[in-house]
Structures are given as structure tokens and as C-alpha cells.
Write a protein that holds these residues in place. Structure first.
Motif, PDB file in Angstrom:
ATOM      1  N   PHE A  98      27.430  42.058  50.132  1.00  0.00           N
ATOM      2  CA  PHE A  98      27.600  40.680  49.667  1.00  0.00           C
ATOM      3  C   PHE A  98      28.471  40.606  48.416  1.00  0.00           C
ATOM      4  O   PHE A  98      28.521  39.558  47.769  1.00  0.00           O
ATOM      5  N   GLY A  99      29.158  41.672  48.079  1.00  0.00           N
ATOM      6  CA  GLY A  99      29.883  41.716  46.822  1.00  0.00           C
ATOM      7  C   GLY A  99      31.372  41.459  46.957  1.00  0.00           C
ATOM      8  O   GLY A  99      31.854  40.817  47.903  1.00  0.00           O
ATOM      9  N   TYR A 100      32.123  42.002  45.983  1.00  0.00           N
ATOM     10  CA  TYR A 100      33.576  41.819  45.967  1.00  0.00           C
ATOM     11  C   TYR A 100      34.229  42.426  47.204  1.00  0.00           C
ATOM     12  O   TYR A 100      35.213  41.891  47.718  1.00  0.00           O
ATOM     13  N   ALA A 101      33.689  43.541  47.667  1.00  0.00           N
ATOM     14  CA  ALA A 101      34.299  44.208  48.823  1.00  0.00           C
ATOM     15  C   ALA A 101      34.256  43.321  50.060  1.00  0.00           C
ATOM     16  O   ALA A 101      35.204  43.301  50.851  1.00  0.00           O
ATOM     17  N   MET A 102      33.164  42.579  50.242  1.00  0.00           N
ATOM     18  CA  MET A 102      33.083  41.679  51.389  1.00  0.00           C
ATOM     19  C   MET A 102      34.169  40.619  51.305  1.00  0.00           C
ATOM     20  O   MET A 102      34.896  40.361  52.272  1.00  0.00           O
ATOM     21  N   PHE A 103      34.315  39.999  50.138  1.00  0.00           N
ATOM     22  CA  PHE A 103      35.338  38.967  49.961  1.00  0.00           C
ATOM     23  C   PHE A 103      36.734  39.533  50.187  1.00  0.00           C
ATOM     24  O   PHE A 103      37.575  38.928  50.865  1.00  0.00           O
ATOM     25  N   LEU A 104      36.996  40.719  49.645  1.00  0.00           N
ATOM     26  CA  LEU A 104      38.333  41.311  49.772  1.00  0.00           C
ATOM     27  C   LEU A 104      38.615  41.779  51.198  1.00  0.00           C
ATOM     28  O   LEU A 104      39.762  41.767  51.635  1.00  0.00           O
TER      29      LEU A 104
END
Length: 460
Positions: A98-104
Motif C-alpha cells: 500500500f506504499g509508494y511502490a504500489m503508486f509508482l
């Protein structure tokens, strides 16, 4: 010097709209499995996610094989996303679905699909005026299921970009009557990369080869150059997959699908009755692409017009063959629904090849054809845009059920938006997502009006 071209306008407009729709809430099985493989590659440079007992998989698309966990999906998208998700893992301080990696990871897919829309424009420009090509490109970007899936880490839109690049280069080489080695190599590289993203993209290799062989049948030198570079680079993609399978499963012929399903042959997965599968994929309320992407009706009509023009017949057959050779195997796929999803995501890579001929209808001079095209475009924007800001992964339902009416629209009306800015705006998210949908609906209007005026002047 003209810098901001129509193609760049299509790419940037699609990308901006997609960015405002990126998911910030749901961690689905498919994206999680892709992201976990990316994390293993980033942190341990390994295709093994973990040893059995070291962690509990958070998705059904991860499986155990001889004491280790692996992703059940083709690895290409996970490799290609590393420049995006790698910094996300650093910012997250580890794996966080659910963090930055998901968004990126979602941003990576959005960039790929915006590039696919640009390639639709380039392909359309080979047949139509620039304004019609712009409309067709926006139709793909916002009026097909490619939009909802550009907001999650699924491989379908990534696959579409590489498939479109290969098809565009093949048509370009055939048109110019010459196959310079650079284009041949790039076409083969696109095909080779595509099959690492989705195994079934391999079916496009013989289709492209046959099309180029027919196009250069009277010029042996061009034929050898065109097919040589293409076959070498396609084979390189296959070799990469064989190496991956050897490292992961001890055999270059054991795909992730076989290991996941415990089957001796990849072909055993194609067991669904084909006629039922065609209905599910094309017409059913659950997955039918003609319902989710209404403009495809005009695509079929345009394909008929294209095939009637002798100078374009070979290219029309080529586009149709690419669509059919992907449709038929997936109509026989044992898991015909493909899990949770909005429409039949399996067909996203070839939907634009059926959509592009729609431009022949727009430019046909038929009265009100452009208005009909825009009405169908708006219907697709409503279906796919609301899904893009709500969820692209509604629950699997019966074949007779339409998830848009049963789940997606009610969720939207309740304010159940899933965009990354939802946590900041809360109940305001749903009303403020409406301008995003209106922008998508309005973007092709200038191009369509210009095409209509040109058509009226031409007919008068």
C-alpha cells in the motif's frame, strides 16, 4: 519547429488523466504478485520470492514449488517496472503493498498505456487525417477498458504498448517497401519483450512474419533483412523466458503457468468450450468487450470498409489476424473470467487493432457518422471512466451480470472512489472526480469537429 505535436498532445493528455485516477486503496492479487517479484529482483536479484515458511503469501497468484515461492505470472512486467518501483521500495523501507511502490507501479502502467495511445495515433495517421487519428487515439485511451487497467499494476496495458509498436513498425516497413535493419530489430525486440510480459503474445510472431513475407514476396533482399532482424530479436525474448524458467523451475520448457497449475503442457490450459468463450469475451454482460467498449461496433464496420479497398486489404487482414489469433486462444482459456476485473483484460493488447478501423467510418461521409461515434465514445467513457476512479476489480459474477451496474456505479454513487488522493479529500473525492471524467469526454471534441467539417466540405 513544431515541438508539441498532436501525438505528444495525446500522450500527455492521457497520462495526466490516468495519474489523477491511479488506485490508492486496493491491493489486488495480480498486482501484488507482480510487485512481489519486482521486490525480490530489487532486493535479492532473485526470481525466488522467499522460502516456504519465511512469509505468508498475500495473493493467490503466488505459489509454492519445491520449497520456494514464485509469482504465477509472466515476469516481464515485473522486470520492466523496476526503474519505477525500485525507488518506491527504498521510500517504503521494504515491501509495502500500500506504499509508494504500489503508486509508482501504477504510474509505470499509466506511462505505458499513454504510450500505447500515442502509437494508436501513429497507426491511425497512416490511414486517416491527423484529426481523425487523434479521435481514434483518445477513443482507445478513454473509451476502452484500457483506462481502468491503467490505474492498477496489471500487465495488459504494458503488453498493448509492445504489441502496437510491433504492428506499427510492421505496417511501416510494408508501406515503405523496405525493411531497414533498425526497424526490423526494433519490431522483433517489441515482439520478444511482449512475450515476456504475456506468454500468449508469442502468437503474434508468426502473424507478423507472414505479413512481412507477403509484403516483400517480390523482393528477396528486403525479405531477408526484414525477417532476419525480427526473428533474431523475437528469439532473444524467448531465450530470456527459457532462462527464467530454467533458473526458477529447473527446465527451460516449464513455464510459470505450468508450475502453478501442475500441468505437463501449457496447451492443457486451453480447455474452455470455444463458442462459450467467444460469447463471454465478446458479448456477455460479465466480460464482453463490445459492451464495455461500444465503439468497437464501428471498428468492425470500419474493418469491413478497409477490406473493400484493394490497396489496404492486406493490412486489414493483418490487423484482423492479430486480433483473432489472440481472441481464439483466450476464448479457450480454462479460467475464462480471468479473476476479478472490469471487462476482458486479456484482450486489451489487441482491442486497439479492432478499434483503429473506426476511422474509416468517421471519414466515410456517412451522415451523422461522427456524431454516432461520439455518442458511443461517451458511453465508453461513462463505463470505463467511472470504473477508473472507483475500481477496476469488481467481484466475479455470473455471466449474465453486468458489474458496472451491480457494483461499480453503486459504489461510485456512494462516494467509494479509490484514487490516491481519496485519503486527503474523503467524501469530496467522488464529486471532484467528475471533472476528470468530463475532461476525458471533452478532449477529442475539437478533433472530431474538425474531422466533421472536413467531411462536410469534402462531400459538398
Amino acid at each position: 519547429m513544431r515541438v508539441f505535436t498532436s501525438g505528444m498532445h495525446v500522450f500527455l493528455s492521457a497520462l495526466v488523466v490516468y495519474v489523477f485516477c491511479l488506485n490508492g486503496i486496493w491491493a489486488a492479487d495480480h498486482p501484488t504478485a507482480l510487485l512481489e517479484l519486482s521486490y525480490a529482483l530489487w532486493t535479492s536479484h532473485s526470481v525466488v520470492l522467499a522460502r516456504v515458511g519465511e512469509y505468508l503469501p498475500g495473493t493467490v497468484d503466488v505459489f509454492a514449488y519445491k520449497g520456494s515461492y514464485y509469482s504465477a505470472l509472466a515476469p516481464g512486467a515485473s522486470f520492466l517496472a523496476l526503474p519505477f518501483v525500485g525507488p518506491g521500495f527504498v521510500l517504503d523501507g521494504g515491501f509495502n503493498q500500500f506504499g509508494y511502490a504500489m503508486f509508482l507501479s501504477e504510474l509505470f502502467v499509466a506511462v505505458c498505456n499513454a504510450a500505447a495511445a500515442y502509437l494508436v495515433f501513429k497507426l491511425g495517421s497512416m490511414y486517416f487525417s491527423e484529426r481523425t487519428a487523434v479521435f481514434v487515439a483518445f477513443a482507445y485511451a478513454f473509451s476502452t477498458i484500457a483506462w481502468p487497467f491503467a490505474t492498477y499494476f496489471f500487465e495488459s496495458d504494458v503488453s498493448a504498448m509492445f504489441d502496437l509498436l510491433a504492428v506499427y513498425l510492421a505496417v511501416l516497413m510494408a508501406r515503405r517497401g523496405s525493411a531497414d535493419l533498425k526497424r526490423s530489430l526494433l519490431c522483433g525486440a517489441a515482439l520478444g519483450t511482449a512475450l515476456t510480459v504475456d506468454y500468449l503474445n508469442a502468437v503474434l510472431v508468426p502473424v507478423v512474419v507472414l505479413f512481412l513475407a507477403f509484403s516483400f514476396r517480390a523482393r528477396l533482399g528486403a525479405l531477408a533483412k526484414g525477417l532476419g532482424g525480427l526473428l533474431v530479436m523475437s528469439a532473444l525474448g524467448a531465450a530470456v523466458m527459457a532462462l527464467y524458467d530454467q533458473v526458477a523451475f529447473g527446465s527451460p520448457l516449464m513455464t510459470t503457468e505450468q508450475a502453478y497449475d501442475h500441468t505437463s503442457s501449457l496447451f492443457s490450459s486451453f480447455s474452455f468450450p470455444i463458442l462459450s468463450g467467444l460469447y463471454v469475451d465478446l458479448l456477455s454482460p460479465m466480460r464482453g468487450i463490445f459492451l464495455y467498449c461500444p465503439l468497437l461496433v464501428l471498428g468492425v464496420a470500419g474493418a469491413c470498409l478497409m477490406l473493400r479497398r484493394r490497396e489496404l486489404a492486406a493490412e486489414g487482414v493483418f490487423l484482423a489476424a492479430c486480433f483473432v489469433t489472440t481472441l481464439v486462444p483466450y476464448a479457450m482459456w480454462y479460467n475464462i473470467a480471468g479473476g476479478e476485473g472490469f471487462g476482458q483484460r486479456f484482450l486489451i493488447p489487441v482491442i486497439p487493432l479492432l478499434l483503429v478501423p473506426m476511422g474509416f467510418v468517421v471519414e466515410s461521409g456517412i451522415r451523422r457518422a461522427s456524431w454516432l461515434a461520439y455518442v458511443l465514445f461517451l458511453a465508453g467513457v461513462a463505463f470505463n471512466g467511472i470504473s477508473a476512479v472507483t475500481t477496476a476489480i469488481p467481484q466475479v459474477e455470473a455471466t449474465s451480470q453486468f458489474p458496472f451496474l451491480n457494483e461499480v456505479l453503486p459504489l461510485f454513487l456512494r462516494g467509494g472512489v479509490d484514487t490516491w488522493w481519496w485519503r486527503e479529500l474523503g467524501p469530496w473525492s467522488a464529486p471532484l472526480s467528475i471533472p476528470v471524467l468530463l475532461v476525458a469526454a471533452a478532449l477529442p471534441v475539437p478533433a472530431l469537429l474538425a474531422a466533421r467539417r472536413a467531411g462536410g466540405a469534402k462531400s459538398s
